[in-house]
Design an enzyme around this catalytic site. Sequence first.
Site, PDB file in Angstrom:
ATOM      1  N   LYS A  18      -6.190   3.964  -4.592  1.00 25.27           N
ATOM      2  CA  LYS A  18      -5.980   2.908  -5.599  1.00 25.27           C
ATOM      3  C   LYS A  18      -7.016   1.790  -5.442  1.00 25.27           C
ATOM      4  O   LYS A  18      -7.651   1.378  -6.412  1.00 25.27           O
ATOM      5  CB  LYS A  18      -4.559   2.314  -5.491  1.00 25.27           C
ATOM      6  N   ARG A 132      -9.650   5.301   7.502  1.00 19.84           N
ATOM      7  CA  ARG A 132      -9.879   4.129   6.627  1.00 19.84           C
ATOM      8  C   ARG A 132     -10.341   2.924   7.444  1.00 19.84           C
ATOM      9  O   ARG A 132      -9.804   2.631   8.509  1.00 19.84           O
ATOM     10  CB  ARG A 132      -8.592   3.780   5.882  1.00 19.84           C
ATOM     11  N   ARG A 165      -6.660  -1.149   9.884  1.00 18.48           N
ATOM     12  CA  ARG A 165      -5.386  -1.863   9.707  1.00 18.48           C
ATOM     13  C   ARG A 165      -4.384  -1.462  10.780  1.00 18.48           C
ATOM     14  O   ARG A 165      -4.300  -0.293  11.138  1.00 18.48           O
ATOM     15  CB  ARG A 165      -4.804  -1.522   8.321  1.00 18.48           C
ATOM     16  N   ARG A 176       5.592   5.034   5.755  1.00 16.79           N
ATOM     17  CA  ARG A 176       5.192   4.501   4.441  1.00 16.79           C
ATOM     18  C   ARG A 176       5.287   5.583   3.362  1.00 16.79           C
ATOM     19  O   ARG A 176       5.636   5.301   2.219  1.00 16.79           O
ATOM     20  CB  ARG A 176       3.775   3.927   4.520  1.00 16.79           C
TER      21      ARG A 176
END
Length: 220
Positions: A18, A132, A165, A176
């Site tokens: 996204k 990521r 993160r 999640r």
Amino acid sequence: MTTEPRFIVLLGPPASGKGTQAARLREMLDLPHVASGDLFRENLKNETDLGLKAKEYMDRGELVPDGITIAMVMDRLGRPDCADGALLDGFPRTIAQAEALDEALTERGHEISLVPCIAVPDEVLIERVSGRRLCRVCGESYHVKFNPPQQAGICDRDGGGLYQRDDDQPETVRQRLRVYWEQTSPLIEYYRQRGVLVEVDGDQSIDAVTEDLRTVVGDS
Ligand code: ADP
Ligand code: ADP
């Protein structure tokens, strides 16, 4: 392209792309990118009460309560740069948030114009999350293998350092994903019934997904 206000919601599980796609689409659409996760992380960086409260939930891979989240995003949408629309990413994530957004837009005489839902199998998402890296300065998302920066560890846009993160650990990501399927995926049906949902195959190269999104956004 239409000059009507456009509110577009990018829907999809964690790490479906996204943020990556929003960064590419926002210039083409000339819309501000409103990402609830980025807003929480900004608050956390600035050590605001909201940021510290949200961190408890983010670290556990749970959703931040609706009341806090809705107030934060509505405040952002009330700023002048969102008068002509916004590209929403990561919000809404519950039916209550979607209803609050509908209500707020209706009050302003607006509505959601399009909801592209980026579909990616769970096992691919786990691989994406583990590689990521985000820019500390602008929040831009990279991947060590699939979307590396020109210079390792450094953001192409502003030279900021990249970091991983805290909540991108395999256990938190599994939680999640559970939360996504339980609490967020009902939004697929919610927006389908309103005639604004378009499914996009997110299990392709970043460029191929951008092309598909450009087509659906251009056609809407
Ligand atoms: P991802 O990019 O992996 O989908 P985000 O950056 O959007 O993750 O969100 C990170 C975390 O911030 C979420 O796991 C959740 O704790 C919190 N969060 C973000 N958006 C929302 C929301 N709309 N409602 C509740 N919590 C949210
Ligand atoms: P989201 O905002 O949905 O959580 P991101 O845009 O941050 O997802 O993407 C998650 C990770 O996967 C990032 O490391 C990103 O570089 C990478 N990524 C995004 N789209 C693709 C794709 N189509 N193929 C491979 N990797 C991707």
